[in-house]
Design a protein around this motif. Structure first.
Motif, PDB file in Angstrom:
ATOM      1  N   SER A   1       0.852  -1.186   0.000  1.00 30.15           N
ATOM      2  CA  SER A   1       0.000   0.000   0.000  1.00 30.15           C
ATOM      3  C   SER A   1       0.893   1.243   0.000  1.00 30.15           C
ATOM      4  O   SER A   1       2.089   1.163   0.293  1.00 30.15           O
ATOM      5  CB  SER A   1      -0.899   0.013   1.228  1.00 30.15           C
TER       6      SER A   1
ATOM      7  N   HIS B   1      -6.433  -3.119  -6.760  1.00 24.45           N
ATOM      8  CA  HIS B   1      -7.413  -2.735  -5.743  1.00 24.45           C
ATOM      9  C   HIS B   1      -7.697  -3.977  -4.907  1.00 24.45           C
ATOM     10  O   HIS B   1      -8.300  -4.919  -5.395  1.00 24.45           O
ATOM     11  CB  HIS B   1      -8.710  -2.245  -6.393  1.00 24.45           C
TER      12      HIS B   1
ATOM     13  N   ASN C   1     -10.908  -2.208  -1.618  1.00 21.99           N
ATOM     14  CA  ASN C   1     -10.559  -1.101  -2.501  1.00 21.99           C
ATOM     15  C   ASN C   1      -9.374  -0.260  -2.108  1.00 21.99           C
ATOM     16  O   ASN C   1      -9.158   0.812  -2.654  1.00 21.99           O
ATOM     17  CB  ASN C   1     -11.761  -0.194  -2.752  1.00 21.99           C
ATOM     18  N   GLU C   2      -8.584  -0.729  -1.160  1.00 26.67           N
ATOM     19  CA  GLU C   2      -7.325  -0.040  -0.885  1.00 26.67           C
ATOM     20  C   GLU C   2      -6.415  -0.313  -2.091  1.00 26.67           C
ATOM     21  O   GLU C   2      -6.462  -1.383  -2.687  1.00 26.67           O
ATOM     22  CB  GLU C   2      -6.682  -0.598   0.383  1.00 26.67           C
ATOM     23  N   ILE C   3      -5.609   0.665  -2.467  1.00 32.84           N
ATOM     24  CA  ILE C   3      -4.768   0.493  -3.649  1.00 32.84           C
ATOM     25  C   ILE C   3      -3.386  -0.015  -3.245  1.00 32.84           C
ATOM     26  O   ILE C   3      -2.779   0.487  -2.299  1.00 32.84           O
ATOM     27  CB  ILE C   3      -4.663   1.807  -4.449  1.00 32.84           C
TER      28      ILE C   3
ATOM     29  N   GLN D   1      -9.618  -5.285 -13.158  1.00 40.29           N
ATOM     30  CA  GLN D   1      -9.278  -5.629 -11.785  1.00 40.29           C
ATOM     31  C   GLN D   1     -10.105  -6.841 -11.389  1.00 40.29           C
ATOM     32  O   GLN D   1     -11.224  -7.008 -11.860  1.00 40.29           O
ATOM     33  CB  GLN D   1      -9.660  -4.481 -10.831  1.00 40.29           C
TER      34      GLN D   1
ATOM     35  N   GLN E   1     -11.457  -8.473  -7.819  1.00 41.32           N
ATOM     36  CA  GLN E   1     -11.470  -8.297  -6.370  1.00 41.32           C
ATOM     37  C   GLN E   1     -12.164  -9.476  -5.701  1.00 41.32           C
ATOM     38  O   GLN E   1     -13.344  -9.726  -5.929  1.00 41.32           O
ATOM     39  CB  GLN E   1     -12.142  -6.985  -5.987  1.00 41.32           C
TER      40      GLN E   1
END
Ligand SMILES: [Zn+2]
Ligand SMILES: [Zn+2]
Length: 131
Positions: A25, A62, A66-68, A117, A119
């Motif tokens: 992160s 992500h 949704n933290e990058i 993406q 997730q």
């Protein structure tokens, strides 16, 4: 001078990501960068990361609600997805990317795909056994 400094910043970020060999992160990257460059602002790190993304040297993910996260690319054609365990935060590789067939079908319809993406959230085997 500005260029030389930017190059040094980018090299530091790249070497941190290389050493970690997992998605990091921005906060994790920041904590490491300030060891070498104590005065660097987080916005500067973001700017360098944008350049590295443009140069296709790193990947953006992500994960974790949704933290990058950012990860170094071993080669420019490399394509990987990851899952982070909600319990221990360990990172797991997805064995394959299932999106390419979908992309091909979309592109046949004339849609131009830039990125995708995947997730997935959940907990790993070890964490599941603890519950
Ligand atoms: Zn776990
Ligand atoms: Zn993919």
């Amino acid at each position: 001078m500005t260029n030389a400094r930017n190059t040094k910043q980018k090299q530091i970020i790249l070497s941190i990501l290389k050493e970690a060999d997992r998605p990091m992160s921005i906060n994790e990257i920041y904590v490491q960068v300030i060891i070498s460059l104590p005065k660097i602002a987080k916005s500067t790190i973001y700017r360098n990361i944008d350049i590295l993304l443009e140069q296709n040297l790193i990947d953006k993910y992500h994960l974790n609600d949704n933290e990058i996260f950012y990860r170094i690319k071993e080669n420019r054609n490399e394509h990987k997805h990851f899952v982070i365990c909600d319990g221990c935060k360990k990172v797991f590789d997805l064995p394959t990317c299932p999106i390419h067939d979908l992309e091909n079908a979309m592109e046949e319809e004339g849609f131009i795909i830039k990125d995708h993406q995947i997730q997935i959230s959940g907990i790993c085997k070890t964490c599941a056994q603890k519950q």
